[in-house]
Design an enzyme around this catalytic site. Structure first.
Site, mmCIF file in Angstrom:
data_model
loop_
_atom_site.group_PDB
_atom_site.id
_atom_site.type_symbol
_atom_site.label_atom_id
_atom_site.label_comp_id
_atom_site.label_asym_id
_atom_site.label_seq_id
_atom_site.Cartn_x
_atom_site.Cartn_y
_atom_site.Cartn_z
ATOM 1 N N GLU A 1 0.839 -1.193 0.000
ATOM 2 C CA GLU A 1 0.000 0.000 0.000
ATOM 3 C C GLU A 1 0.880 1.251 0.000
ATOM 4 O OE1 GLU A 1 -2.301 -0.741 3.520
ATOM 5 O OE2 GLU A 1 -0.968 0.443 4.776
ATOM 6 N N ASN B 1 -7.199 -4.575 15.839
ATOM 7 C CA ASN B 1 -6.610 -5.635 16.648
ATOM 8 C C ASN B 1 -7.689 -6.171 17.564
ATOM 9 O OD1 ASN B 1 -4.013 -5.342 15.530
ATOM 10 N ND2 ASN B 1 -3.702 -3.532 16.796
ATOM 11 N N ARG C 1 -8.024 -7.810 20.185
ATOM 12 C CA ARG C 1 -7.434 -8.321 21.424
ATOM 13 C C ARG C 1 -7.177 -7.162 22.373
ATOM 14 N NH1 ARG C 1 -2.650 -7.767 17.969
ATOM 15 N NH2 ARG C 1 -1.539 -5.956 18.798
#
Lengths: 175, 502, 502, 175
Positions: C202, C292, C294
């Protein structure tokens, strides 16, 4: 291996052996097993007793051993066959009756509450020692008769210094 | 007034360390003093500079006024922070600082004088319209005077050293007989601790709570109330665990309490940080006790809920600045408790303990603050008080704070001297404590030496530990025997006999 | 749903310890797992229970799915907390937990799948109307494909492992030549770290800031935004220091940012704690990066300003309860920073370091939180990542937090492996950091290995220390010589020659 | 007492003696004085240099000593008269020119960038070792010629294991 342990006033016979990092111990019919590993830093062990995790520290104390665990201190007396024999010959028991009151730490004697010949009973305060800006009353743990007073008031005393001696109380005198 | 760049700390231990931290965070030079046995103390290792001021006994070092002032001048200190204890509430010292051209961080000598004398302090409180506990108009000289007074207002009475403070030199007597026993001891302690044997007497309130107000005042006459601290859990009038807010307070009590505290401060033109102590009776009425013109041991709980740094505020005021928050002190948030970790043995009537710190691991993680002056290998000296560390926790409410305290105590590893960590765990888990039912008689009513008896699981672990110790010892002996038959073996045998002979 | 009383932690090190703390504070049983070299790890010593799960390498222990699930069943765990790393973002593991009737503490397997694949995550963000960085529609297989793409949107480009995360397996290339050098290395790392060599590409934004949103969601569909964290200071895409709030944010940016993060979460029906990562360009435009799924390494800074316990909130959600604060998350208060203390040598290109912790004293005092998995004597294993501790500070504003961090780092004693404490002090004192001028290129632009060169005072101290060492060594030699002439003396002589021969 | 110290690349002669807990040191005309006291726990000293407090820890390192102070590590090389003699006989200097690249920690070799005979210049990366989930490029500190490559790719290596040897660069070959 075999020895006698006094824990919380009860004396029991203990046999144990290790298999690798397993410790197997037997005492009055009970069987205890643990994974153990020594930790760095003093005599400290990590125990896993059926998965339960405990960190125990063993250190010699005035009387036998002290096991420290989660901030609590558990006094443990350990006797070897030899010692036990000696005690059963009576010496141990007789000696255990008399008592010496010692200074638990450096300080100054500010009061003596007894004189030779006084009868004292367990728990009675006999000396006051000032240390760390606190006045501490030292008490006797057995009944007895004051045989000696070894210091005077205002005396500076060192840790462990003997202050007062007791003779066995008549009641306990059959030894 | 000029910025105070070089600040000397006329103290030691955890409070000296705590002051060093704020000095460093605010870009100031920290200057420590040390007595001979304190050469390796943490405050000496952490300070920017450190200078010797004499032998171990306080009177020869930390309380040696000439030496401290002379040193401060020699090292070009701009100001002196007295911490708590030592010279913290000593007007003579404050005057000596002024005479030496050094800023004393605290209120004026006149304020210290006015509040240091309990009787003058009572007068100030009464003048400010704040209730006080009925007591003797002045010091009493003989037990008979006390007995006469007792016949007036009745037992129980509290004997208090006129020059006392911090709970030192105080005793409760409930009868003429108890008075006879306590009188000389109290005067003796008063003389030893403060060089002044005078004792006065006041009514002793049954099951009182000890609640105090933290205040901060600047030179504009502004006095801020930063919430109360409940310090009811005590032993021999020594605070053991403090918390803020007080579980006994509602908003209305807090408002009236804060106003009363500020009135007393304004009455004496207070400056800097101070604590107005009250007792609260079972009807939640509060009575003025005294003002501590210093930073308090338990100040961290106030810092935890307000986010303020009280030492930084003291420095601002000492520099002639206004309080950092002007007229709007921060709203207290959540709950905080402090457990005083003391070198003493709960199993043996809290006998003070000494020795080297053999192993230490402080609790960590969320909501935990440690303030201490000890480190691994450090020898706790016998000359000073036995506070090893302060464990401070924060929780969003009292229950979280309490359970976090239990968790942190459980995690705290401290070996060497005996200490009261397990005692604090007992306390924090006690149902009456959990319910917030506190009074200065809490221990009297609930503590039994047997309370710390280990459970069966701990007993098993201890048994296994003893076995591992035996195993290790026998291995040592065998090694010894192999190396040197006489030596090692006989040592073992002797230690055996010795133990056997006990 | 029933209360989760027995919670197994499928992790190790500081995060396992941190989770144990919340479990203990909330009255739950903590169950640890350990690999062979971790038998003496702190999380094993602190947990209520601990069970072995195999040899050192992660794939044989902490990443051994069957063994972990089998153990959890055998010990009757109600739930598993995965911490971060290992199985934290592994949908297969989450499904295995469900199949075993054990609650996985985190979002649903479907959510993990949807967000674990970067390309699907981008689609979700776009669907939620959240901007993303222009990039390749899918993984590219050859350098030539990349070069072709480069001709489309231009260098610099970022190579990213499709299965990557936490900055692992990412590289910037600024030319075809750099691409040629980096291509195999990146795919190699990707394969080694994630068992998946696929890499996509990217646009690389110059001087971007890394800013992320902490979110909490419960089963009512409620998604709370708990403020942003700026994690711009990175090395090799590894975060080194995180803070909240972001010095780049104003209230308006924060509002728009929080809304965008919540839209992404709602788009995928998010549950439990999560982090939506964005990059911020120099015009303060933010682009979605990834989610994420978590608890994040840096979650403590959010806890410091909100007073929340994010692990406790995860447990509530896992039990089917609502978030503790309902629809009203606490107003963030003050500023917090976290310094990751890593076993590496800044002087030698941040080379990882290992060894035993020979001496450690964590910083203490106001506004300091430590999270760590190490203790004195502990051997840092080579199998796992090199994070030794997280030093977290709180201040009423950024400046107080920054100066408190400097103070705490200065106070931090950690000896054994090399570490980056002095590096963090350099960072916190850097004028650009102090001014809040951050970007992920901060080190590239400001760090020079010579930066930690000691000052003259330190050099003098080092010289004196060397002399004292010589003195001590010679005393040892003399003692040795007295005892045993051949032995001790020759050792000394040999060590001399050895050094001489270098 | 007298010895030579190399600090930040400069070698100077140092003489010192102690008077009680005072340490007096002299090096090129400069005189340093400090109060010192050893602290528990490793070779650690508290120094008071004109009142300024420093805690220093001394530990042996791969090359001489490391002095740790406020989290910073200062490498110090110390030579005794004997060692210095040995070096000035030339062996020392020659040895110092050659170089061996060793693994800083256990790991796996993932790339070798040189072969015997290659000329390398200071700072050039010659080997990539993966450890703790990071790939680390090992660089040479002097110019030189690769004399030996001691490991292959994918090899697991132990801490301190020699990986690549360099011969002195022709430029430095006068020894």
């Amino acid at each position: 291996m075999r020895f006698w342990v006094t824990l919380e006033g009860r004396e029991t016979e203990v046999t144990f052996h290790t298999e690798g990092d397993r410790l197997i111990l037997e005492t009055d019919g009970r069987r205890l097993e643990a994974d153990f590993v020594p930790l760095p830093d003093g005599e400290v062990y990590s125990l896993l007793i059926e998965g339960r995790s405990h960190v125990v520290r063993v250190s010699p104390a005035a009387e036998g051993l002290e096991v420290e665990l989660r901030g609590a201190v558990i006094p443990v007396e350990v006797k070897h066959p030899l010692e036990r024999m000696l005690q059963q010959s009576g010496g141990g028991r007789a000696a255990a009756r008399g008592e010496t009151i010692t200074a638990p730490m450096p300080g100054v004697v500010v009061a003596i509450r007894v004189k030779p010949g006084d009868a004292v009973s367990a728990g009675q305060a006999v000396v006051v020692v000032e240390a760390m800006k606190m006045q501490n009353e030292l008490t006797v743990t057995h009944d007895g008769i004051v045989s000696e007073v070894l210091v005077g008031e205002r005396a500076a005393v060192a840790a462990g210094q003997a202050l007062v001696r007791l003779a066995p109380a008549p009641a306990g005198g059959e030894a | 007034m000029a910025r105070l760049n070089r600040v000397l700390i006329a103290n030691r231990g955890e409070i000296a360390v705590r002051i060093i931290r704020t000095l460093r965070e605010t870009g100031r030079t920290s200057i420590a003093l040390f007595s001979e046995p304190d050469r390796t103390a943490l405050h000496v290792l952490m300070a920017d500079e450190a200078y010797a001021i004499g032998p171990g006994p306080s009177k020869d070092s930390y309380l040696n006024l000439e030496r401290v002032i002379e040193t401060a001048k020699r090292v070009r200190a701009d100001a002196i922070h007295p911490g708590y204890g030592f010279f913290a509430e000593n007007a003579t010292f404050a005057r000596a600082c002024a005479a030496a051209g050094i800023v004393f961080i605290g209120p004026s000598p006149e304020t210290i004088d006015a509040l240091g004398d309990k009787l003058m302090a009572r007068k100030a409180a009464l003048a400010a319209g704040v209730p006080v506990v009925p007591g003797s108009p002045g010091p009493l000289e003989t037990r008979d005077e006390v007995k006469a007074f007792a016949r007036e207002i009745g037992y129980p009475l509290m004997l208090k050293a006129a020059a006392g403070g911090g709970g030192k030199g105080m005793r409760v007597v409930r009868s003429d007989a108890e008075l006879d026993a306590a009188w000389d001891l109290t005067r003796g302690e008063a003389l030893a601790a403060f060089g002044d044997a005078r004792v006065f007497v006041e009514r002793y309130i049954e099951r009182p709570r000890h609640v105090e107000a933290q205040i901060l005042a600047d030179h504009t006459g502004r006095v801020a109330f930063l919430g109360e601290r409940e310090c009811s859990v005590q032993r021999r009038h020594q605070k053991l665990l403090e918390e803020t807010p007080s579980p006994a307070f509602d908003a209305e009590t807090r408002r009236a309490f804060g106003e009363a505290a500020c009135r007393v401060a304004q009455q004496v033109g207070y400056l800097s940080a101070g604590t107005v102590e009250f007792i609260l009776d079972e009807q939640r009425r509060f009575y003025f006790l005294e003002v501590n013109t210093r930073l308090q041991v338990e100040h961290p709980v106030t810092e935890m809920v307000t986010g303020l740094d009280l030492v930084a505020e003291q420095l601002r005021v000492a520099e002639g600045q206004e309080l950092s928050f002007g007229d709007h002190p921060p709203e207290p948030r959540g709950w905080s408790m402090e457990a005083r970790i003391i070198a003493e043995d709960p199993a043996r009537n809290f006998m003070p303990s000494v020795g080297a710190i053999e192993r230490v691991r402080f609790p960590q993680g969320p909501g935990v603050r440690n303030d201490s002056g000890v480190y691994r290998g450090y020898e706790v000296p016998v000359f000073y008080d036995s506070l090893l560390a302060k464990l401070v926790v924060w929780g969003s409410d009292r229950e979280q704070a309490r359970l976090r305290l239990v968790r942190a105590l459980d995690e705290f590893v401290l070996e060497g001297p005996h200490h009261n960590i397990a005692f604090h765990a007992w306390l924090a888990l006690h149902p009456e404590f959990a319910a917030g039912n506190l009074s200065t008689r809490f221990l009297e009513e609930h503590w039994k030496p047997g309370a710390l008896k280990p459970g069966p699981e701990a007993t098993s672990a201890a048994l296994l530990a003893a076995a591992l110790h035996e195993r290790a010892e026998r291995q040592r002996v065998q090694v010894g025997a192999a190396r040197d038959d006489a030596g090692a073996r006989s040592t073992w045998k002797w230690s055996g006999v010795e133990r056997g002979g006990r």
